[in-house]
Design an enzyme around this catalytic site. Structure first.
Site, PDB file in Angstrom:
ATOM      1  CG  ASN A  94    -112.697 -79.699 -23.081  1.00 15.57           C
ATOM      2  OD1 ASN A  94    -112.174 -80.399 -23.941  1.00 15.57           O
ATOM      3  ND2 ASN A  94    -112.793 -80.073 -21.827  1.00 15.57           N
ATOM      4  CB  ILE A  95    -114.962 -75.118 -27.851  1.00 11.99           C
ATOM      5  CG1 ILE A  95    -115.745 -76.288 -28.446  1.00 11.99           C
ATOM      6  CG2 ILE A  95    -113.557 -75.049 -28.446  1.00 11.99           C
ATOM      7  CD1 ILE A  95    -116.011 -76.170 -29.940  1.00 11.99           C
ATOM      8  CG  HIS A 132    -108.562 -75.829 -29.033  1.00 10.99           C
ATOM      9  ND1 HIS A 132    -108.619 -77.200 -28.857  1.00 10.99           N
ATOM     10  CD2 HIS A 132    -107.283 -75.561 -29.421  1.00 10.99           C
ATOM     11  CE1 HIS A 132    -107.429 -77.729 -29.119  1.00 10.99           C
ATOM     12  NE2 HIS A 132    -106.609 -76.756 -29.454  1.00 10.99           N
ATOM     13  CB  CYS A 176    -118.995 -59.001 -36.768  1.00 11.06           C
ATOM     14  SG  CYS A 176    -119.055 -58.373 -38.460  1.00 11.06           S
ATOM     15  CB  CYS A 185    -122.584 -58.404 -38.200  1.00 16.54           C
ATOM     16  SG  CYS A 185    -122.220 -57.136 -36.959  1.00 16.54           S
ATOM     17  CB  CYS A 235    -121.384 -54.168 -40.330  1.00 14.25           C
ATOM     18  SG  CYS A 235    -120.509 -55.751 -40.164  1.00 14.25           S
ATOM     19  N   GLY A 266    -107.710 -85.855 -18.646  1.00 21.21           N
ATOM     20  CA  GLY A 266    -108.623 -86.209 -19.717  1.00 21.21           C
ATOM     21  C   GLY A 266    -108.186 -85.786 -21.097  1.00 21.21           C
ATOM     22  CB  THR A 267    -105.845 -83.989 -22.721  1.00 23.99           C
ATOM     23  OG1 THR A 267    -105.237 -83.743 -23.993  1.00 23.99           O
ATOM     24  CG2 THR A 267    -104.834 -83.727 -21.613  1.00 23.99           C
TER      25      THR A 267
END
Length: 255
Positions: A112-113, A129, A137, A158, A161, A199-200
């Site tokens: 999960n992200i 993940h 950047c 960014c 830069c 849960g996967t």
């Protein structure tokens, strides 16, 4: 005593003897936080449905599109982030954070992200993940944690830069982060006494692999999932329940 309760008790009895434990989590643990399971986080996408740009969601959320048409990629990243932003960690995330004090080593490997394991207090965490709130950047690698994308210029530049900024997540067609893979390899090479998969569907080899490897070495294997998965046949204990129900109960039996 129900069959489910007896399985919980038996699993907890075995777990009490474990010292090194790996928990693997997928979208199912966050479903009770308002994040439906994969095929489009938040129910945004359907199988075979194309985006407004005529791309599949996998194409839109790919490393190639981020490089060539970042405005398209960022459009759908923002949709995912807006869904994640409203979610709060739940009792299942909290139970896993509490598990850390019960074992010599307790590591959570998550697909999960959404960052919910971190917000629940899990410290030994592998985000295989990435994390959608961690931006960097693409030129100077300047990093920034952003919890709300609503005020971002899309695609963002960014502040140092002026180059393209993107989330530190694995987009379609990209490699998994080497540090995360190295950490997982170290844990498995050292050996685990138990693997809990939660849960996967375990369709990715790097998610199914630790479960199958643990099963082959007679380590304790537990699956928490209402549905059958690619590793269901290999685990010792199957808890056919949602994570938000099963994990707090399992924690109580460990106390």
């Amino acid at each position: 005593m129900s069959k489910g309760t007896s399985i919980l008790e038996a699993a907890a009895k075995d777990l009490r003897h474990a010292r090194r434990v790996l928990a693997i989590t997928g979208a199912g643990i966050s479903a009770d936080s308002g994040l439906p399971t994969y095929r489009g986080i938040g129910g945004l996408y359907s199988d075979g449905q194309e985006t407004e740009e005529g791309l599949t969601i996998e194409e839109a959320l790919s490393g190639y599109t981020m490089r060539t048409e970042p405005d398209i990629c960022w459009k759908y990243i923002c949709q995912i982030e807006s869904t994640c932003r409203a979610a709060k960690h739940n009792a299942a995330h909290e139970a896993l954070a509490a598990f850390e004090s019960k074992f010599e080593q307790f590591t959570v490997l998550t697909q999960n992200i959404d960052g919910l394991h971190r917000s629940a207090g899990t410290k030994d965490l592998i985000e295989i993940h990435g994390n959608i709130h961690e931006l960097f950047c693409t030129a100077c690698n300047h990093e920034k944690h952003v919890v709300n994308f609503a005020d971002l210029k899309i695609p963002p530049d960014c502040e140092r830069c002026g180059a393209l900024v993107r989330p530190r997540v694995v987009l379609f067609g990209e490699m998994l982060p080497a540090p995360a893979l190295t950490r997982l390899s170290e844990i498995m090479d050292k050996g685990v006494d138990a693997v809990i998969t939660i849960g996967t569907t375990s369709v990715f080899p790097y998610i199914a692999g630790p479960v199958l490897r643990a099963s082959e070495t007679n380590a304790i294997t537990i699956e928490v999932n209402p549905s059958d998965t690619t590793v269901s046949h290999a685990v010792h204990y199957r808890l056919r329940e949602r994570a938000i129900v099963a994990l707090p109960e399992l924690l109580k039996y460990l106390l």
